[in-house]
Design an enzyme around this catalytic site. Sequence first.
Site, mmCIF file in Angstrom:
data_model
loop_
_atom_site.group_PDB
_atom_site.id
_atom_site.type_symbol
_atom_site.label_atom_id
_atom_site.label_comp_id
_atom_site.label_asym_id
_atom_site.label_seq_id
_atom_site.Cartn_x
_atom_site.Cartn_y
_atom_site.Cartn_z
ATOM 1 N N GLY A 80 0.820 -1.217 0.000
ATOM 2 C CA GLY A 80 0.000 0.000 0.000
ATOM 3 C C GLY A 80 0.849 1.259 0.000
ATOM 4 O O GLY A 80 1.962 1.276 0.529
ATOM 5 N N ARG A 144 1.162 -5.716 -4.974
ATOM 6 C CA ARG A 144 1.162 -6.626 -3.830
ATOM 7 C C ARG A 144 1.629 -8.048 -4.175
ATOM 8 O O ARG A 144 1.401 -8.967 -3.403
ATOM 9 C CB ARG A 144 -0.234 -6.668 -3.201
ATOM 10 N N ASP A 175 5.700 -8.084 5.625
ATOM 11 C CA ASP A 175 5.779 -9.223 4.701
ATOM 12 C C ASP A 175 6.837 -9.000 3.624
ATOM 13 O O ASP A 175 7.626 -9.892 3.305
ATOM 14 C CB ASP A 175 4.426 -9.440 4.000
ATOM 15 N N LYS A 201 8.251 0.495 5.538
ATOM 16 C CA LYS A 201 7.128 1.319 5.077
ATOM 17 C C LYS A 201 5.794 0.761 5.558
ATOM 18 O O LYS A 201 5.627 -0.457 5.560
ATOM 19 C CB LYS A 201 7.154 1.344 3.540
ATOM 20 N N THR A 202 4.889 1.539 5.955
ATOM 21 C CA THR A 202 3.451 1.249 6.073
ATOM 22 C C THR A 202 2.777 2.297 6.955
ATOM 23 O O THR A 202 3.279 2.615 8.042
ATOM 24 C CB THR A 202 3.090 -0.166 6.604
ATOM 25 N N ASP A 204 0.241 1.788 8.490
ATOM 26 C CA ASP A 204 -0.367 1.086 9.628
ATOM 27 C C ASP A 204 0.490 1.170 10.894
ATOM 28 O O ASP A 204 -0.011 0.935 11.991
ATOM 29 C CB ASP A 204 -0.601 -0.393 9.288
HETATM 30 P P1 FBP Z 1 0.578 -1.930 3.630
HETATM 31 O O1 FBP Z 1 0.569 -2.804 4.841
HETATM 32 O O2 FBP Z 1 0.912 -2.640 2.384
HETATM 33 O O3 FBP Z 1 1.444 -0.742 3.851
HETATM 34 O O4 FBP Z 1 -0.887 -1.350 3.401
HETATM 35 C C1 FBP Z 1 -1.672 -0.941 4.460
HETATM 36 C C2 FBP Z 1 -3.047 -0.488 4.028
HETATM 37 O O5 FBP Z 1 -3.056 0.873 3.695
HETATM 38 C C3 FBP Z 1 -4.045 -0.795 5.130
HETATM 39 O O6 FBP Z 1 -4.137 0.270 6.043
HETATM 40 C C4 FBP Z 1 -5.297 -1.080 4.360
HETATM 41 O O7 FBP Z 1 -6.094 -2.002 5.057
HETATM 42 C C5 FBP Z 1 -4.805 -1.682 3.082
HETATM 43 O O8 FBP Z 1 -3.508 -1.209 2.892
HETATM 44 C C6 FBP Z 1 -5.640 -1.358 1.885
HETATM 45 O O9 FBP Z 1 -5.139 -2.059 0.789
HETATM 46 P P2 FBP Z 1 -5.491 -1.736 -0.718
HETATM 47 O O10 FBP Z 1 -4.634 -0.590 -1.152
HETATM 48 O O11 FBP Z 1 -5.094 -2.979 -1.430
HETATM 49 O O12 FBP Z 1 -6.941 -1.391 -0.798
#
Ligand code: FBP
Length: 551
Positions: A80, A144, A175, A201-202, A204
């Site tokens: 993400g 992803r 991951d 990165k994230t 979250d």
């Molecule tokens: P990452 O863990 O890859 O950084 O992504 C986190 C996130 O933004 C979450 O907060 C959310 O649940 C998810 O990605 C949404 O994913 P997508 O972009 O596939 O809709």
Amino acid sequence: MITPLQKARYEYAPKLPGMLRHGIADICVEEGDYTESVADQEKIKALFPLTYGKKEITFKKGTNTADAKKQVVGVILSGGQAPGGHNVVCGLYDALKAANGENVLYGFKNGPSGLLNDDFIEFDDEYINQFRNTGGFDIIGSGRTKLETKEQFAVAAEVCKKHGITAIVIIGGDDSNTNAAVLAEYFAQNNSGVQVIGCPKTIDGDLKNEDIECSFGFDTATKTYSELIGNIERDANSAKKYWHFIKVMGRSASHVALECALETQPNYCLISEEVAEKKMSFSQIADSIADSVAARAANGMNFGVAIIPEGVVEFVPEFAVLIHEINELLAGTKAEAFNALPTWAEKYAFIENGLTKESMEVFAILPQSIQQQLFLERDPHGNVQVSLIESEKLFSAMVKDKLEARRKEGKYNGKFNALHHFLGYEGRCAFPSNFDADYCYSLGYNAFMLIQYGYTGYLSKVSNLSKPAEEWVAGGMPITKMMNMERRHGEDKPVIKKALVDLNGKPFRYFEERRAQWAVETCYTYPGAIQYYGPTEVCDLTTKTLKLEKE
Ligand code: FBP
């Protein structure tokens, strides 16, 4: 068209840690102690014979002793979007070019699949300058795809060989960095001569541990959501007629929800980790929110704000059992029989027949729209798509029922009008705050230093982040140090331990000590928009989470 802010941000010079400011020729390495993984040492050592247990390293001022060979580096954005990703690439590019004008940086397109498909661009000044200090991952795109099989690694090795690539930098979450460690080990075992470096990165915020103080993007995303939540609070306090249920992103951990609560002091904030720890049921959660609504109504305040973390339903024990039973109930061809039933009433009877009494009780208290969502919107494997559940609506509907029951008993006499919001994508590509712009640029610059000094299987590490950038400490940590064994898809796998909210940690305890007051009184705080220019105490603020953790 380039907006004035965008143009101004191109000119912003990100701040590096003091030790990286002397120029590449004056950066040397100090090696620390050998490392051990956080758990399951023997198993992880056996899986990573060549990259396990390496030393922690720190950069400092001194003569650069690294081999000045030409470097051809490939960079990948994985997962993400998170604000600041562009600056990791810019920092990496600038360091590469500062070391040797002949060095090359390739950007693999659309995530790890770009490496497998041999699909990349070569960066130059003109291209890179359009992305400095901007949000988004559109510089090369993200994806992803997981890099995890031997077959994929063999293809990656071929692509690297074809282009003379000496190192790969993977910018991703837990991951992706786990996979970076496995790839590093594969390359080492196959003598491919390709190093692998990860960057944390994230939005979250769940890639953190005693070495990594925070993942990038968390600062900007939470500041963006907190601005919006503060604005909603001010509207609530002005109009005095709505309860706002605001879901915030965070697939699993509640760091984002907690940080937003610390920033805005809402009337209520659910923390998924606490729900799991206390084994709270839906009914108990709804009651605790209804308590705040009723207490405020008794004081004439029929308005409020509640923050709901995106991943919470999976932390409710009874819900996890229900989901498991539904997946079983519709496994294989049984889904066809279910779908063939013409009315919801008939489908409901089928469900009633198939679920245990306990799960049926949980199912029965859910609003019909959510019940239908559980059965109708399923992923290609036939599983319930928990992430699609509109939990902000689920909880407000349940609170409404609770309040009506209390009204009948003469215990509540207020008004309850709920509005719903979901804050997620609004924050993932915001212009990075100065903190994220500086942090990310430093991570990228530092990643190059790790490459130049020949390290592999390391995470770019910049710490002491609650202090001014001058005092930040740059270095690297073997990824294996952050690993433990976990059960994934029926197999024991080495993975980076995901950081959930620590219920004994200072950020949660700060919240816990104050939330009873926030639930009844109006204690809102209004952080306002991220500021990029102006006094340091306004522009270079870190998150409250980081501040409390480092106090
Ligand atoms: P990452 O863990 O890859 O950084 O992504 C986190 C996130 O933004 C979450 O907060 C959310 O649940 C998810 O990605 C949404 O994913 P997508 O972009 O596939 O809709």
